[in-house]
Design a protein around this motif. Structure first.
Motif, mmCIF file in Angstrom:
data_model
loop_
_atom_site.group_PDB
_atom_site.id
_atom_site.type_symbol
_atom_site.label_atom_id
_atom_site.label_comp_id
_atom_site.label_asym_id
_atom_site.label_seq_id
_atom_site.Cartn_x
_atom_site.Cartn_y
_atom_site.Cartn_z
ATOM 1 N N GLN A 123 0.281 -0.969 -0.062
ATOM 2 C CA GLN A 123 -0.142 0.592 0.188
ATOM 3 C C GLN A 123 1.315 1.178 -0.214
ATOM 4 O OE1 GLN A 123 -2.826 -0.541 2.899
ATOM 5 N NE2 GLN A 123 -3.586 -1.923 2.701
ATOM 6 N N ALA A 124 1.913 1.211 0.970
ATOM 7 C CA ALA A 124 3.040 2.438 1.118
ATOM 8 C C ALA A 124 3.555 2.683 -0.750
ATOM 9 C CB ALA A 124 4.160 2.546 1.581
ATOM 10 N N LYS A 125 3.650 1.431 -1.114
ATOM 11 C CA LYS A 125 4.388 1.512 -2.575
ATOM 12 C C LYS A 125 3.657 2.340 -3.763
ATOM 13 C CE LYS A 125 7.447 -0.561 -5.909
ATOM 14 N NZ LYS A 125 8.313 -1.151 -5.926
ATOM 15 N N LEU A 126 2.110 1.600 -3.885
ATOM 16 C CA LEU A 126 0.469 2.725 -4.771
ATOM 17 C C LEU A 126 0.236 3.709 -3.896
ATOM 18 C CD1 LEU A 126 -1.486 1.745 -5.913
ATOM 19 C CD2 LEU A 126 -2.217 0.942 -4.137
ATOM 20 N N LEU A 127 0.898 4.092 -2.470
ATOM 21 C CA LEU A 127 0.875 5.462 -2.120
ATOM 22 C C LEU A 127 1.296 5.994 -3.310
ATOM 23 C CD1 LEU A 127 -1.342 7.333 -0.592
ATOM 24 C CD2 LEU A 127 0.264 7.270 1.012
ATOM 25 N N ARG A 128 2.927 6.090 -3.259
ATOM 26 C CA ARG A 128 4.146 6.915 -3.673
ATOM 27 C C ARG A 128 3.588 6.581 -5.160
ATOM 28 N NH1 ARG A 128 9.181 7.974 -5.248
ATOM 29 N NH2 ARG A 128 10.231 6.307 -6.774
ATOM 30 N N ALA A 129 2.995 5.936 -5.672
ATOM 31 C CA ALA A 129 2.849 5.514 -7.421
ATOM 32 C C ALA A 129 2.243 6.586 -7.670
ATOM 33 C CB ALA A 129 2.441 3.996 -7.972
ATOM 34 N N ILE A 130 0.828 6.879 -6.861
ATOM 35 C CA ILE A 130 -0.267 7.573 -7.348
ATOM 36 C C ILE A 130 0.053 8.635 -6.636
ATOM 37 C CG2 ILE A 130 -3.114 7.863 -6.296
ATOM 38 C CD1 ILE A 130 -3.410 4.954 -5.482
ATOM 39 N N GLN A 131 0.711 9.669 -5.945
ATOM 40 C CA GLN A 131 1.088 10.935 -5.647
ATOM 41 C C GLN A 131 1.847 11.079 -6.194
ATOM 42 O OE1 GLN A 131 2.053 10.065 -1.248
ATOM 43 N NE2 GLN A 131 0.406 11.546 -1.256
ATOM 44 N N GLU A 132 3.198 10.484 -6.571
ATOM 45 C CA GLU A 132 4.292 10.768 -7.470
ATOM 46 C C GLU A 132 3.758 10.921 -9.153
ATOM 47 O OE1 GLU A 132 7.654 10.208 -5.293
ATOM 48 O OE2 GLU A 132 6.804 10.360 -3.277
ATOM 49 N N ARG A 133 3.508 10.130 -9.448
ATOM 50 C CA ARG A 133 3.159 9.359 -10.281
ATOM 51 C C ARG A 133 4.332 8.659 -11.457
ATOM 52 N NH1 ARG A 133 -1.441 10.808 -13.069
ATOM 53 N NH2 ARG A 133 -2.796 11.735 -11.711
ATOM 54 N N VAL A 134 5.089 7.941 -10.675
ATOM 55 C CA VAL A 134 6.479 7.380 -10.846
ATOM 56 C C VAL A 134 6.258 6.551 -10.586
ATOM 57 C CG1 VAL A 134 7.651 9.379 -11.290
ATOM 58 C CG2 VAL A 134 7.491 8.452 -9.233
ATOM 59 N N ILE A 135 6.636 4.851 -10.788
ATOM 60 C CA ILE A 135 6.175 3.948 -10.327
ATOM 61 C C ILE A 135 7.865 3.168 -10.050
ATOM 62 C CG2 ILE A 135 4.466 3.324 -10.779
ATOM 63 C CD1 ILE A 135 6.163 0.762 -12.807
ATOM 64 N N ASP A 136 8.744 1.957 -9.692
ATOM 65 C CA ASP A 136 10.145 2.173 -10.104
ATOM 66 C C ASP A 136 9.768 0.365 -9.428
ATOM 67 O OD1 ASP A 136 11.549 4.147 -8.130
ATOM 68 O OD2 ASP A 136 10.200 3.886 -6.424
ATOM 69 N N ARG A 137 10.457 -0.326 -10.551
ATOM 70 C CA ARG A 137 9.806 -2.142 -10.611
ATOM 71 C C ARG A 137 10.928 -1.820 -9.544
ATOM 72 N NH1 ARG A 137 11.979 -0.776 -16.896
ATOM 73 N NH2 ARG A 137 10.517 -0.048 -17.395
ATOM 74 N N VAL A 138 10.624 -3.677 -9.916
ATOM 75 C CA VAL A 138 10.986 -4.302 -8.729
ATOM 76 C C VAL A 138 12.370 -4.717 -9.090
ATOM 77 C CG1 VAL A 138 11.494 -6.364 -7.388
ATOM 78 C CG2 VAL A 138 8.885 -5.062 -8.247
ATOM 79 N N GLY A 139 13.784 -4.784 -8.373
ATOM 80 C CA GLY A 139 15.175 -3.944 -8.985
ATOM 81 C C GLY A 139 15.206 -3.166 -9.900
ATOM 82 N N GLY A 140 14.647 -2.532 -10.104
ATOM 83 C CA GLY A 140 14.878 -1.165 -10.694
ATOM 84 C C GLY A 140 15.556 -0.027 -10.202
ATOM 85 N N THR A 141 16.510 0.805 -11.315
ATOM 86 C CA THR A 141 17.455 1.450 -10.451
ATOM 87 C C THR A 141 17.089 3.225 -10.710
ATOM 88 O OG1 THR A 141 18.413 1.283 -12.660
ATOM 89 C CG2 THR A 141 19.669 0.355 -10.607
ATOM 90 N N ARG A 142 15.507 2.577 -11.582
ATOM 91 C CA ARG A 142 15.639 4.180 -11.324
ATOM 92 C C ARG A 142 14.149 4.460 -12.030
ATOM 93 N NH1 ARG A 142 14.169 4.648 -16.936
ATOM 94 N NH2 ARG A 142 14.671 3.290 -17.993
ATOM 95 N N PRO A 143 13.921 5.747 -11.441
ATOM 96 C CA PRO A 143 11.670 5.130 -11.485
ATOM 97 C C PRO A 143 11.383 5.752 -12.581
ATOM 98 C CG PRO A 143 12.887 7.288 -10.309
ATOM 99 C CD PRO A 143 13.922 6.176 -10.617
ATOM 100 N N VAL A 144 10.218 4.902 -13.348
ATOM 101 C CA VAL A 144 9.530 4.794 -14.930
ATOM 102 C C VAL A 144 8.085 6.071 -14.411
ATOM 103 C CG1 VAL A 144 8.271 3.702 -16.564
ATOM 104 C CG2 VAL A 144 10.183 3.124 -15.303
ATOM 105 N N SER A 145 7.927 7.293 -14.959
ATOM 106 C CA SER A 145 6.657 7.874 -14.890
ATOM 107 C C SER A 145 5.637 7.121 -15.658
ATOM 108 C CB SER A 145 6.819 8.804 -15.121
ATOM 109 O OG SER A 145 7.393 9.185 -16.409
ATOM 110 N N VAL A 146 4.886 7.249 -15.031
ATOM 111 C CA VAL A 146 3.496 6.921 -15.359
ATOM 112 C C VAL A 146 2.320 7.478 -15.594
ATOM 113 C CG1 VAL A 146 3.789 4.526 -15.459
ATOM 114 C CG2 VAL A 146 2.438 5.648 -13.577
#
Ligand code: ATP
Ligand code: MG
Length: 465
Positions: free
Chosen positions: A229-252
């Motif tokens: 839920q914490a990760k989801l909250l960040r995705a919604i607020q900042e409109r970026v996600i982190d792939r598992v094992g990823g090194t840079r955020p991806v905007s969505v």
């Protein structure tokens, strides 16, 4: 509807593709099975794979399932004989479409798979009010939380919102948060990089990226674990996600619709749901009333389902008798629209006269809706009739039950088999222990008695087996 065609696009297959496009399908094409899996892994999703029967369909399905990519497959082919068709079905194809294609058959297959073609039927004033609110908010970018009992039409509503939004030409992607174990849900949603964990053999694009530009439905969000839920909250607020094992955020760029048949405010109070996430999701709340609270919908829905299942089974549409309508409206539909839909499907198959009468409308256990017309006539029907009745009753024990009902039976039987041991039951059922506990709490809330855990014996008994 996104269609991915796999195989050589020779003349007849190309004609089938044109027909599919004429029905509004968005078509892409690859020649080989491994290319299909690769394309799906890259997040170029599909709602249906149409595969030439000469492609190794079993291997294709296995490769997809191995990466938890669940897209239905229909096989097709020129010059295929009955054995080829049977082999394709055995390999896991849902249908076989002989080529040259028939336009009707292509249309039927597409509409059977395309959930987005399910219309929203309603007539009751209380539902009209909800729809009016839905129409007002559909074109906004607001997150929407759809709540209501199981089977009331939350998913139908989510698709309705997407269809009425500015994103309607972009994908509608749904993820059932309750169906996917916690440890896999994260990569399902956010994707992963190659080597992120054991088994992550290639980069996999998650549902957030697949839904880019469109709508993401988070179904049964109450079942998501708090860490995610914490990760989801960040995705919604900042409109970026982190792939598992990823090194840079991806905007969505996505719009979120969530559903729950639990009271999330209560979950917040109990500490199983984040309050800040609830606020984010619940910008607009659409509460769908239970079917018994909107009796004005029952007759129109029943008529709709009769037409739908008459067409699907190739039988003529019969009108519903006045008696039957009365019985339908006065019944307490605890399984809501889904239960009514199943009952009408059975009724279409069982009706004998010129109309669909009360005695054709049965509950999943075979009981008629009204106590009046008990199936006494069956016993006059001679040995064949009785045999048919028995066979029918056996089938009916499953057919027409909702998945929720079957699931409940399966869970409770497994639990008592394990003498109440939650861990073993969850293992056997292939679900997380948290999901199992949630389900059991739900059943207990409805007054079902749940086998209590017992000591040691059961555990060793199972381990030996
Ligand atoms: N207003 C409606 N018009 C037509 N069909 C409907 C309507 N509402 C529900 N249905 C049908 O009833 C069934 C259940 O609907 P849906 O899956 O949307 O319910 P749900 O609330 O998401 O259920 P659950 O909580 O179990 O996931 C589906 O087959 C759907 O097509
Ligand atoms: Mg649903």
């Amino acid at each position: 509807m996104r269609l991915l065609v796999v195989g050589r696009l020779s003349g007849q297959l190309a004609t089938a593709v044109k027909m599919a496009m004429a029905h509004g399908a968005k078509v892409s094409h690859v020649e080989r099975g491994d290319q299909a899996t690769e394309q799906l892994r890259r997040g170029q999703g599909a709602d249906l794979l149409m595969v030439d029967y000469r492609v190794d369909i079993a291997a294709l399905i296995a490769a997809n399932e191995n990466e938890r990519i669940h897209v239905p497959v229909v096989a097709c082919g020129v010059d295929a004989d009955a054995t080829d068709a049977a082999n394709a079905i055995r390999a896991g194809a849902k249908e076989f479409i002989p080529l040259p294609p028939e336009a009707d058959l292509i249309a039927a297959v597409l509409s059977a798979v395309a959930d987005d073609e399910r219309p929203m039927i309603s007539a009751d004033p209380s539902m009209k009010a909800v729809l009016q609110l839905a129409d007002q908010v559909a074109r906004s970018e607001a997150s929407i939380l759809i709540t209501g009992e199981s089977g009331v039409g939350k998913e139908v509503m989510a698709r309705y919102l997407h269809a009425g939004s500015k994103r309607s030409e972009r994908p509608f992607i749904s993820v059932n948060c309750a169906a996917i174990p916690d440890n896999l849900l994260e990569s399902e949603l956010f994707g992963h990089e190659k080597g992120a964990f054991t088994g992550a053999m290639a980069r996999r694009i998650g549902k957030f990226e697949e839904a880019d530009g469109g709508t993401l439905l988070l179904d049964e969000i109450s079942e998501m674990d708090v860490r995610l839920q914490a990760k989801l909250l960040r995705a919604i607020q900042e409109r970026v996600i982190d792939r598992v094992g990823g090194t840079r955020p991806v905007s969505v760029d996505i719009r979120i619709i969530a559903t729950s048949n639990r009271d999330l405010a209560k979950s917040v109070a109990e500490g199983s749901f984040r309050e800040d996430l609830l606020y984010r999701l619940n910008v607009v709340n659409l509460r769908l009333p239970a079917l018994r609270e909107r009796p004005g919908d029952i007759a129109v829905l029943a008529d709709h389902f009769v037409k739908k299942y008459a067409a699907a089974n190739g039988v003529p549409v019969k009108p519903i008798s006045a008696d039957a309508k009365r019985a339908l409206v006065s019944h307490r539909w605890n399984g809501n629209v889904r239960e009514l839909e199943n009952a009408m499907h059975r009724a279409v198959l069982l009706a004998v006269g010129p109309e669909i009468d009360v005695d054709a409308i049965r509950l999943p256990d075979g009981q008629p809706l009204s106590a009046g017309a008990h199936g006494a006539a069956v016993h006059d029907a001679g040995p064949a009739g009785r045999a048919a009745h028995v066979a029918d009753a056996v089938t009916r024990a499953h057919v027409g039950q909702t998945v929720a009902q079957m699931e409940k039976t399966l869970i409770l039987d497994t639990l008592s088999h394990c003498l109440g041991n939650r861990t073993h039951a969850a293992n056997i059922l292939g679900i997380s222990i948290r999901t199992l506990r949630n389900k059991l709490n739900e059943y207990a809330d409805d007054g079902t008695s749940i086998p209590a855990p017992q000591s040691g014996v059961a555990a060793s008994g199972y381990a030996a087996a």
